[in-house]
Design an enzyme around this catalytic site. Structure first.
Site, PDB file in Angstrom:
ATOM      1  N   PRO A 252       0.856  -1.198   0.000  1.00 54.02           N
ATOM      2  CA  PRO A 252       0.000   0.000   0.000  1.00 54.02           C
ATOM      3  C   PRO A 252       0.888   1.242   0.000  1.00 54.02           C
ATOM      4  O   PRO A 252       1.574   1.538   0.984  1.00 54.02           O
ATOM      5  CB  PRO A 252      -0.791  -0.134   1.308  1.00 54.02           C
ATOM      6  CG  PRO A 252       0.074  -0.970   2.193  1.00 54.02           C
ATOM      7  CD  PRO A 252       0.846  -1.898   1.295  1.00 54.02           C
ATOM      8  N   ASP A 428       5.989   2.774   1.752  1.00 47.86           N
ATOM      9  CA  ASP A 428       5.094   1.693   2.164  1.00 47.86           C
ATOM     10  C   ASP A 428       4.319   2.174   3.391  1.00 47.86           C
ATOM     11  O   ASP A 428       4.893   2.359   4.471  1.00 47.86           O
ATOM     12  CB  ASP A 428       5.921   0.449   2.493  1.00 47.86           C
ATOM     13  CG  ASP A 428       5.059  -0.774   2.791  1.00 47.86           C
ATOM     14  OD1 ASP A 428       3.905  -0.609   3.211  1.00 47.86           O
ATOM     15  OD2 ASP A 428       5.568  -1.905   2.620  1.00 47.86           O
ATOM     16  N   HIS A 429       3.012   2.363   3.210  1.00 46.44           N
ATOM     17  CA  HIS A 429       2.204   2.956   4.287  1.00 46.44           C
ATOM     18  C   HIS A 429       1.988   2.002   5.458  1.00 46.44           C
ATOM     19  O   HIS A 429       1.471   2.406   6.506  1.00 46.44           O
ATOM     20  CB  HIS A 429       0.846   3.407   3.738  1.00 46.44           C
ATOM     21  CG  HIS A 429       0.410   4.736   4.255  1.00 46.44           C
ATOM     22  ND1 HIS A 429       0.657   5.154   5.540  1.00 46.44           N
ATOM     23  CD2 HIS A 429      -0.256   5.755   3.662  1.00 46.44           C
ATOM     24  CE1 HIS A 429       0.149   6.361   5.722  1.00 46.44           C
ATOM     25  NE2 HIS A 429      -0.395   6.756   4.597  1.00 46.44           N
ATOM     26  N   ARG A 430       2.381   0.748   5.324  1.00 46.35           N
ATOM     27  CA  ARG A 430       2.308  -0.166   6.466  1.00 46.35           C
ATOM     28  C   ARG A 430       3.374   0.172   7.492  1.00 46.35           C
ATOM     29  O   ARG A 430       3.187  -0.035   8.701  1.00 46.35           O
ATOM     30  CB  ARG A 430       2.494  -1.609   5.988  1.00 46.35           C
ATOM     31  CG  ARG A 430       1.413  -2.147   5.086  1.00 46.35           C
ATOM     32  CD  ARG A 430       1.758  -3.521   4.553  1.00 46.35           C
ATOM     33  NE  ARG A 430       2.977  -3.510   3.746  1.00 46.35           N
ATOM     34  CZ  ARG A 430       3.490  -4.586   3.149  1.00 46.35           C
ATOM     35  NH1 ARG A 430       2.893  -5.765   3.291  1.00 46.35           N
ATOM     36  NH2 ARG A 430       4.589  -4.494   2.432  1.00 46.35           N
ATOM     37  N   VAL A 432       5.478   3.251   7.174  1.00 46.08           N
ATOM     38  CA  VAL A 432       5.737   4.690   7.245  1.00 46.08           C
ATOM     39  C   VAL A 432       4.421   5.423   7.112  1.00 46.08           C
ATOM     40  O   VAL A 432       3.688   5.241   6.132  1.00 46.08           O
ATOM     41  CB  VAL A 432       6.691   5.123   6.107  1.00 46.08           C
ATOM     42  CG1 VAL A 432       6.995   6.616   6.208  1.00 46.08           C
ATOM     43  CG2 VAL A 432       7.973   4.307   6.136  1.00 46.08           C
TER      44      VAL A 432
END
Length: 458
Positions: A252, A428-430, A432
């Site tokens: 994501p 990577d929004h998981r 950061v």
């Protein structure tokens, strides 16, 4: 004896056979290069672990070969004599040939299991999925483009074109006829630089003969009147596509941007280029941006991390293997600089140049192209303001450097013409979140706007 695909390191399970540098009937010496394979985006020359005569090629260019699968059969000593005798007696009945062969030769023609095991490199052993290959019925020949066999049919003392492995690979891809290229390498061997010059000089290219629809390969420029060109998806393009699909499907991603005044950095670069420290080196803005990113990573280590799905852990790296995206003739490559956090600006400049050259020349190794922890891509060299790059699988973020141009800019409350660039960060929004990504990017922008503060933290 069978030579099986060895373990090329980095836990790689297979490799794509790019080309053979030998043919059936050729004599090979110990450690002579017999094939070129590509794995993890790197091109690797395979040496033969024993001397003898090539009896059979067990894979074809374009096939993906698992580690441990057989590649080639080589007859050693008596095997070679047996192969020669068989060739001379090809018109005799098979039963007569068997009778005429001495018992000692027949025994030598069948290597023992112990001999086979001793002759194979790391990676020996059966694989659950044997290498696929085209049917090889007696008298049948696979349809292929002349470029697939480029350089092997040219009359030279060794029976094939004199060219470096990287040049042979590039010649096949771009369709340049090696026979028409003057080589500048050792003993007149054609090099990659010679091929670049040949393209500029419009050396003739090969064109493919008519083939059946299932094996269509177009090499070079399409013929007049053709409405479509079909290019097989293989090599670097195939591996890059797989990595980008994995990135888009499983990561994501979010992006953020910062436009910054780069004038101070340009002035610093001009000053440093004139110093003895950087004599003989090509100091570019990319090196300074890389140094700023490395400094910012010390403040935001979560950007230098990996998502471990199997163990449900975030693995924060306390070292930086800095990836530098490089556009090459063979596609996009990302060599990385190991332990980049320990490098000075001069070291970074030197290593970036070395990594880019190895990627473009095809000499980058699997170790050079794997294990990265953070990547920088420079789209500014193409005149693009910025971009939204996809995060490399196994990393948490990628930084994009846009073009550096003179633009109107408010400086000290006055409108002035300044050097300006736009930086982009995909992450990577998981691992950061938006705040972390934005602060990290803003830190890099501030360091580049006032590079003297950067030097104080090196």
């Amino acid at each position: 004896m069978e030579f099986r695909l060895p373990d090329l390191g980095e836990g790689l399970a297979d490799a794509e056979l790019v080309s053979w540098t030998v043919q059936v009937g050729d004599r090979v010496e110990l450690n002579q290069t017999i094939a070129e394979v590509e794995t993890a985006k790197a091109q690797v020359a395979l040496p033969c672990p024993f001397a003898g005569t090539v009896l059979e090629l067990l894979a074809e260019p374009g096939e993906t070969v698992p580690v441990g699968a057989p590649l080639i059969r080589v007859g050693v000593a008596a095997d070679a004599a047996g192969a020669t005798a068989a060739g001379q007696a090809v018109d005799a009945p098979a039963e007569q040939q068997a009778v005429d062969a001495p018992a000692e030769q027949q025994a030598a023609d069948a290597p023992t299991e112990q001999q086979e095991r001793q002759s194979v490199l790391v990676g020996y052993g059966p694989d659950s999925e044997p290498v696929s290959r085209r049917a090889r019925a007696r008298g049948e020949r696979a349809v292929q483009s002349p470029a697939d066999d480029l350089g092997r049919r040219l009359p030279t003392p060794g029976g094939r074109a004199s060219a470096t492995p990287a040049a042979r690979r590039l010649a096949r891809e771009i369709g340049v006829d090696l026979a028409a290229v003057a080589g500048s390498g050792p003993e007149g061997a054609v090099t990659v630089n010679d091929l670049h010059g040949a393209r500029r000089d419009h050396i003739p290219i090969h064109t493919a003969p008519p083939v059946t629809p299932g094996h269509l390969t177009v090499v070079g420029k399409p013929a007049s009147g053709e409405r479509e060109t079909r290019t097989p998806i293989s090599g670097i393009r195939k591996r890059t596509a797989a990595a980008m699909v994995a990135s888009a499907q499983h990561i994501p991603q979010a992006s953020t941007f910062a436009t910054t005044d780069f004038t101070g950095s340009m002035e610093l670069l001009d000053h440093l280029r004139a110093t003895p420290t950087f004599s003989g080196l090509t100091l570019t803005p990319l090196a300074l941006v890389a140094k700023a990113a490395l400094v910012a990573l010390t403040e935001y280590p979560e950007i230098n991390a990996q998502w471990d799905e199997a163990n449900q852990e975030i693995v924060t790296k306390h070292y930086v293997n800095l990836g530098i995206a490089v556009a090459s003739e063979r596609g996009l490559l990302v060599p990385n600089l190991k332990e980049a956090q320990t490098m000075s600006l001069r070291d970074l400049t030197q290593e970036i140049g070395r990594a880019a050259e190895s990627a473009r020349s095809g000499t980058a190794t699997p170790a050079d192209l794997t294990g990265g922890t953070f990547t920088i891509t420079n789209v500014g060299v193409f005149g693009v303001d910025t971009g939204v790059p996809l995060v490399n699988p196994g990393e948490a973020a990628i930084l994009c450097l846009g073009s550096i141009r003179k633009r109107p800019w408010v400086h000290r409350d006055e409108l002035a013409v300044r050097w300006v660039t736009t930086l982009g960060l995909s992450f990577d929004h998981r691992m950061v979140d938006g705040e972390q990504g934005s602060r990290f990017l803003a830190t890099i922008a501030a360091l580049l706007e006032d590079p003297l503060t950067l030097l104080g933290r090196v």
